[in-house]
Design an enzyme around this catalytic site. Structure first.
Site, PDB file in Angstrom:
ATOM      1  N   HIS A  17       0.859  -1.181   0.000  1.00 42.40           N
ATOM      2  CA  HIS A  17       0.000   0.000   0.000  1.00 42.40           C
ATOM      3  C   HIS A  17       0.892   1.226   0.000  1.00 42.40           C
ATOM      4  O   HIS A  17       1.693   1.421   0.910  1.00 42.40           O
ATOM      5  CB  HIS A  17      -0.932   0.020   1.212  1.00 42.40           C
ATOM      6  CG  HIS A  17      -1.906   1.151   1.165  1.00 42.40           C
ATOM      7  ND1 HIS A  17      -1.975   2.115   2.134  1.00 42.40           N
ATOM      8  CD2 HIS A  17      -2.846   1.486   0.237  1.00 42.40           C
ATOM      9  CE1 HIS A  17      -2.915   2.994   1.822  1.00 42.40           C
ATOM     10  NE2 HIS A  17      -3.453   2.628   0.673  1.00 42.40           N
ATOM     11  N   THR A  68       6.360   0.529  11.941  1.00 41.33           N
ATOM     12  CA  THR A  68       7.589   0.684  12.709  1.00 41.33           C
ATOM     13  C   THR A  68       8.556  -0.462  12.438  1.00 41.33           C
ATOM     14  O   THR A  68       8.207  -1.638  12.589  1.00 41.33           O
ATOM     15  CB  THR A  68       7.280   0.749  14.213  1.00 41.33           C
ATOM     16  OG1 THR A  68       6.369   1.821  14.457  1.00 41.33           O
ATOM     17  CG2 THR A  68       8.546   0.974  15.027  1.00 41.33           C
TER      18      THR A  68
END
EC number: 4.2.1.147
Length: 392
Positions: A17, A68
């Site tokens: 994405h 992260t």
């Protein structure tokens, strides 16, 4: 220049994405690019895209990890297949003329890239991110989607990650199946037998809600998660409070009685719209619903012309649909009470948008068969039934 693009591609843990901005070096995108290179963030360290080490594309492109990065294994997925994929997509966009060669030294790209921690297949990571980046660039520079596409698709779409559809009433007519039987096991069983259709609404009737409270909405969603659920409270007071209760319970619409004070109806409609649910005004025993509509500050989304169970032997009262739509052209008109299969053409012919049917379906010996007959009588195909869809 300041253009925005987005694209999702692939499947599984390697799904890609990409969100990106394209703009002038001297504009907000250029400022974001410079900030990204100089103001590093733990776990989200930006990096330049490179086709291979020492070969960045033009225009210069900054990659920002969305997820992260917690260890070197995860870092390798960004500093590797994703980094190369984004860079190659940029270079190929120039080669194919999507990005003009005359602009490559004047603009920059900032791309946010999603890499799932469980992604393992570097080949798929590369290919999915290449495709997503290339598509996002093309969309950004082509102004996709335009507002007409947004409005047309917004009510059809299901988010791939969310996994269920939030139904809105934009493609009438609809069949609204009303459950007044205050037995949740009976209701759940009957709902499970109703065919799935884009044109079916589920109503939690007043007796059902009086017995189980707002929790009945969750019980219905256990059986039909993406159902459009109407909570028939027939509100007469504290309109804003009851609208908020339905919204908090994840209902889609609340019913207010047209016999309620105008201020109560107004407050309910305002609160319903504030919380994103529909407001339905039920005209049961209201002799002049037109006058009520004319006094309201804001129109309800639906007006229900309702003949009660205790008086269903009398003639229907659907004759003023045309007059209602003159006052409020966007309002949906529901008809309730005495709706049988042979009455469907009459109701639709007079302009009804929603047919409310209760015991004719719920008390039948074959709920599925009778419900299918009503659905078929709407003569309405499923939304996108014949559409072969990838992303559009």
């Amino acid at each position: 220049m300041f253009q925005i693009g987005e694209a999702l591609m692939g499947q599984g843990a390697e799904l890609a994405h990409v969100d990106l901005m394209i703009g002038d070096k001297g504009g907000p995108v250029g400022q974001a690019f410079a900030n990204g290179l100089t103001q590093l963030s733990v776990g989200h360290t930006p990096l330049l895209s490179v086709i291979r080490p020492n070969l960045p594309p033009k225009p210069s492109t900054l990659i920002i990890p969305k997820v992260t990065v917690k260890n070197m294994e995860q870092a390798g997925k960004i500093f590797g297949p994703a980094q190369a994929a984004v860079a190659k997509a940029v270079a190929d966009s120039v080669e194919e003329g999507v990005i003009s060669k005359d602009q490559v030294e004047e603009i920059v790209i900032v791309a946010s890239v999603f890499i799932h921690p469980d992604a393992q297949d570097y080949n798929k990571i590369y290919r999915y991110n290449y495709g997503a980046t290339k598509l996002a660039i093309k969309r950004a520079l082509g102004g996709f989607p335009d507002i007409n596409t947004v409005l047309e698709e917004s009510n059809k779409s299901t988010h791939a990650i969310m996994g269920f559809k939030v139904t809105r009433l934009w493609d009438p007519p609809y069949l609204q199946v009303a459950f007044d039987n205050p037995d949740i096991e009976f209701v759940q069983s009957a709902i499970s037998q109703i065919p799935k259709s884009d044109h079916v609404i589920i109503e939690a009737g007043t007796p059902l809600i009086k017995r189980y409270g707002m929790d009945v909405i969750s019980r219905i969603r256990e059986v039909r998660p993406d159902a459009f659920i109407v909570a028939d409270l027939k509100t007469l007071d504290t309109g804003n409070l009851e609208a908020r209760m339905v919204a908090d319970a994840a209902g889609d619409a609340i019913v207010v009685s047209a016999l309620a004070p105008i201020s109560t109806i107004d407050k309910l409609i305002e609160e319903a719209h504030k919380t994103g649910i529909y407001a339905v005004m039920d005209t049961l025993n209201q002799q002049d619903p037109i006058s009520v509509l004319k006094q309201l500050k804001v129109m309800p989304d639906v007006i229900e012309l309702h003949r009660g169970i205790d008086i269903e032997a009398t003639e229907h009262a659907w004759g003023n649909i045309a007059e209602i739509k003159k006052i409020a052209p966007k309002i949906l008109v529901a008809v309730a009470g005495g709706v049988r299969l042979d009455k469907v053409p009459v109701a639709l012919g007079q302009g009804a948008d929603i047919l409310v049917v209760g015991r004719a379906i719920t008390n039948s010996k074959d709920v599925r068969e009778v419900a299918e007959q009503f659905i078929n009588s709407l003569n309405k195909p499923e939304i996108d039934q014949f559409r072969v869809m990838t992303d559009f």
